[in-house]
Design an enzyme around this catalytic site. Structure first.
Site, mmCIF file in Angstrom:
data_model
loop_
_atom_site.group_PDB
_atom_site.id
_atom_site.type_symbol
_atom_site.label_atom_id
_atom_site.label_comp_id
_atom_site.label_asym_id
_atom_site.label_seq_id
_atom_site.Cartn_x
_atom_site.Cartn_y
_atom_site.Cartn_z
ATOM 1 N N GLU A 64 112.756 17.524 134.482
ATOM 2 C CA GLU A 64 114.096 18.333 134.126
ATOM 3 C C GLU A 64 115.477 17.535 134.610
ATOM 4 O O GLU A 64 116.088 17.689 133.329
ATOM 5 C CB GLU A 64 114.167 19.176 135.618
ATOM 6 C CG GLU A 64 113.006 20.182 135.714
ATOM 7 C CD GLU A 64 112.840 19.794 136.607
ATOM 8 O OE1 GLU A 64 112.102 18.343 136.905
ATOM 9 O OE2 GLU A 64 111.445 20.322 137.520
ATOM 10 N N CYS A 94 116.422 21.159 141.513
ATOM 11 C CA CYS A 94 116.724 21.181 139.464
ATOM 12 C C CYS A 94 116.596 22.445 139.504
ATOM 13 O O CYS A 94 117.643 22.228 138.263
ATOM 14 C CB CYS A 94 114.772 20.391 139.351
ATOM 15 S SG CYS A 94 114.193 19.363 138.994
ATOM 16 N N SER A 178 74.467 -7.564 139.790
ATOM 17 C CA SER A 178 75.486 -6.341 139.232
ATOM 18 C C SER A 178 76.386 -6.816 137.978
ATOM 19 O O SER A 178 77.096 -6.092 137.458
ATOM 20 C CB SER A 178 76.071 -5.340 139.865
ATOM 21 O OG SER A 178 76.895 -5.843 140.480
ATOM 22 N N TRP A 180 75.996 -8.782 134.674
ATOM 23 C CA TRP A 180 76.613 -7.064 134.538
ATOM 24 C C TRP A 180 75.787 -6.595 133.933
ATOM 25 O O TRP A 180 75.313 -6.381 132.544
ATOM 26 C CB TRP A 180 77.831 -7.714 132.606
ATOM 27 C CG TRP A 180 78.488 -9.284 133.591
ATOM 28 C CD1 TRP A 180 79.156 -9.686 132.975
ATOM 29 C CD2 TRP A 180 80.073 -8.920 134.513
ATOM 30 N NE1 TRP A 180 79.850 -11.174 133.440
ATOM 31 C CE2 TRP A 180 80.510 -10.038 134.306
ATOM 32 C CE3 TRP A 180 80.809 -8.189 135.283
ATOM 33 C CZ2 TRP A 180 81.803 -10.641 134.979
ATOM 34 C CZ3 TRP A 180 81.857 -7.900 135.774
ATOM 35 C CH2 TRP A 180 82.095 -9.277 135.602
ATOM 36 N N THR A 206 79.489 -5.415 148.398
ATOM 37 C CA THR A 206 79.961 -5.699 146.958
ATOM 38 C C THR A 206 81.164 -7.225 147.381
ATOM 39 O O THR A 206 81.417 -8.022 146.505
ATOM 40 C CB THR A 206 81.008 -4.626 146.457
ATOM 41 O OG1 THR A 206 80.291 -3.912 146.328
ATOM 42 C CG2 THR A 206 81.562 -4.585 145.321
ATOM 43 N N ASP A 210 80.711 -10.476 145.194
ATOM 44 C CA ASP A 210 81.548 -10.365 143.997
ATOM 45 C C ASP A 210 82.738 -10.947 144.132
ATOM 46 O O ASP A 210 83.391 -11.974 143.117
ATOM 47 C CB ASP A 210 81.772 -9.373 142.779
ATOM 48 C CG ASP A 210 80.060 -9.008 143.176
ATOM 49 O OD1 ASP A 210 79.255 -9.468 142.561
ATOM 50 O OD2 ASP A 210 79.902 -7.040 141.981
ATOM 51 N N GLU A 300 84.741 2.279 143.628
ATOM 52 C CA GLU A 300 84.229 1.739 143.023
ATOM 53 C C GLU A 300 82.424 1.404 143.209
ATOM 54 O O GLU A 300 82.192 0.212 142.609
ATOM 55 C CB GLU A 300 84.821 0.177 142.993
ATOM 56 C CG GLU A 300 85.690 0.600 142.189
ATOM 57 C CD GLU A 300 86.703 -0.394 140.621
ATOM 58 O OE1 GLU A 300 85.353 -1.885 140.998
ATOM 59 O OE2 GLU A 300 87.227 0.366 139.694
HETATM 60 C C1 AOF Z 1 108.395 14.903 141.515
HETATM 61 N N1 AOF Z 1 109.083 15.146 140.211
HETATM 62 O O1 AOF Z 1 109.274 16.461 137.639
HETATM 63 C C2 AOF Z 1 108.932 17.057 139.464
HETATM 64 C C3 AOF Z 1 109.058 17.034 141.047
HETATM 65 O O2 AOF Z 1 110.718 14.179 147.109
HETATM 66 P P1 AOF Z 1 111.159 14.776 145.310
HETATM 67 O O3 AOF Z 1 112.837 14.746 145.508
HETATM 68 O O4 AOF Z 1 110.963 13.543 144.572
HETATM 69 O O5 AOF Z 1 110.137 15.734 145.409
HETATM 70 C C4 AOF Z 1 108.702 15.938 145.203
HETATM 71 C C5 AOF Z 1 108.547 17.579 144.623
HETATM 72 O O6 AOF Z 1 109.188 18.055 143.807
HETATM 73 C C6 AOF Z 1 106.680 17.255 144.144
HETATM 74 O O7 AOF Z 1 105.623 17.045 145.046
HETATM 75 C C7 AOF Z 1 106.940 18.724 143.478
HETATM 76 O O8 AOF Z 1 107.180 19.306 143.914
HETATM 77 C C8 AOF Z 1 108.918 18.624 143.124
HETATM 78 N N2 AOF Z 1 108.838 18.463 141.291
HETATM 79 N N3 AOF Z 1 108.176 16.424 141.533
HETATM 80 O O9 AOF Z 1 108.409 13.916 141.461
HETATM 81 C C9 AOF Z 1 109.409 16.011 138.885
HETATM 82 N N4 AOF Z 1 109.419 18.369 138.324
HETATM 83 ZN ZN ZN Z 2 112.688 19.395 140.489
#
Ligand code: AOF
Ligand code: ZN
Length: 372
Positions: A64, A94, A178, A180, A206, A210, A300
């Site tokens: 936002e 926001c 495994s 390939w 694994t 590998d 994996e």
């Molecule tokens: C995001 N990106 O675009 C939106 C989020 O720790 P903060 O301040 O970055 O907040 C994280 C929380 O904010 C996230 O878990 C979600 O609930 C809300 N929205 N978070 O990282 C975004 N819009």
């Molecule tokens: Zn936000």
């Protein structure tokens, strides 16, 4: 009470259209935002997009903010793939910016189940007289953010099983090799899949057989950190293995049994957990990973590890790369060797999507009754 004009059909159709654009945009953050969500934002006025934004990586600006911060035009409609936050986290709320920018209407695809948000963002906008609609694109939004949604609701990582198998469901040939089973293109796809996750997990067998690096080599994932998780019950993996390299970008997390003879930590993130007849207690492994902020895990293999995750129903999704080869063999490793006794107990995957590539097919499907 303000008198709002009645919503027209045109409005609704545009809502779906612009939300789709916001959702596509949000997915550019795939693999970089966890444990936070992918979010896309589109600002529209008179049917034209004025600006947009998406959450690029964990800790960076919210979508936002990216879309609104340089905008001076009031009276816009804002499309958001997730309810805006209304709390002070790493960034200010926001909702305050949306109000300050005099946005006229907000459309969100879904409520943010984060307990610090959970409807309060929408309520705050409405309290300030901003018309807010919730729902368009909701199913797609929940699909895009399925890792985030499971993690925020259950504090357990979203688990996807990954396997390269033959047409007859074998992970190896009769001699246990495994490499390939899948084609070159299948292997490239499956490497790229790693980027979508916070962590990747493999078993001791694994790693020894590998000597994999379990890193990210495909284009598009430059700069991404990926945790590598290794189950080594007896704590016997030699430090000369490739997995002990590149730990700065690909931190290594090892789990060993708390009954292991050698209780010496080989890496800073070395954990000793309970062990039962089937091996390390996976629920404890997942609990510890969630404490590290790991929201999603790609399992994996090998065969024993996949078998345990399937037997204990500790997965949400499966991504199987099925090659055009029949391997057979009585000693070849099967995808689910311990199996079920009765057909009625067979595991059913739902909403499966199949895509073809040179030399095989990829299937992604979901475990029925996944808690997401
Ligand atoms: C995001 N990106 O675009 C939106 C989020 O720790 P903060 O301040 O970055 O907040 C994280 C929380 O904010 C996230 O878990 C979600 O609930 C809300 N929205 N978070 O990282 C975004 N819009
Ligand atoms: Zn936000």
């Amino acid at each position: 009470m303000k008198n709002h004009p009645p919503r027209t059909f045109r409005d609704d159709r545009d809502d779906e259209k612009f939300m789709k654009i916001a959702l596509k945009l949000s997915q550019r953050g795939s693999g970089f935002t966890e444990p936070n969500p992918m979010v896309g934002a589109v600002v529209v006025k008179n049917g034209k997009i004025l600006s947009c934004g998406y959450h690029q990586a964990f800790g960076l600006k919210h979508a936002e903010t990216m879309a609104l911060e340089n905008l001076t035009v009031p009276g816009t409609t804002l499309y958001l793939t997730l309810e805006p936050c209304s709390h002070f986290g790493k960034t200010p709320p926001c909702t305050d910016l949306i109000i300050a920018k005099k946005v006229r209407r907000v459309v969100v695809a879904m409520v943010d189940p984060n307990p610090r948000v959970n409807g309060s963002g929408i309520r705050k906008l409405r309290a300030h007289g901003i018309r807010t609609r919730c729902g368009p694109g909701g199913d797609w939004a929940a699909y895009v953010n399925r890792h985030y949604l499971k993690f925020i609701k259950t504090a357990t990582p979203y688990v996807t099983l990954h396997a390269g198998i033959s047409l007859d469901g074998k992970l190896t040939d009769d001699a246990g090799h495994s490499r390939w089973i899948t084609s070159e293109q299948g292997r490239r796809y499956s490497h790229s899949l790693r980027g979508e996750f916070s962590a990747i997990l493999a078993g001791h067998g694994t790693i020894l057989a590998d000597n994999p690096r379990l890193n990210l080599r495909e284009p598009g994932w430059e700069g991404k950190t990926l945790y590598r998780v290794v189950l080594d019950s007896a704590n016997t993996l030699p430090l000369s293995l490739n997995i002990f390299q590149e730990q700065e970008r690909f931190p290594l997390v090892i789990f060993s049994s708390n009954a292991a003879a050698n209780r010496k930590k080989k890496v800073p993130l070395h954990f000793f957990v309970r062990h039962d007849a089937n091996g390390l207690v996976l629920a404890e492994v997942l609990e510890q990973l969630s404490k590290l902020g790991i929201a999603s895990l790609l399992v994996e293999g090998g065969g024993r590890v996949l078998d345990s995750f399937i037997r204990e129903r500790l997965f949400d999704e499966a991504a199987f790369f099925i090659s055009d080869k029949i391997v057979g063999g009585r000693n070849s490793v099967q995808i689910f060797a311990s199996g079920v006794t009765r057909l009625e107990d067979a595991l059913e995957l739902v909403d499966c999507r199949w895509s073809e590539y040179a030399g095989g097919t990829m299937m992604r499907g979901f475990r029925k009754c996944s808690p997401v």
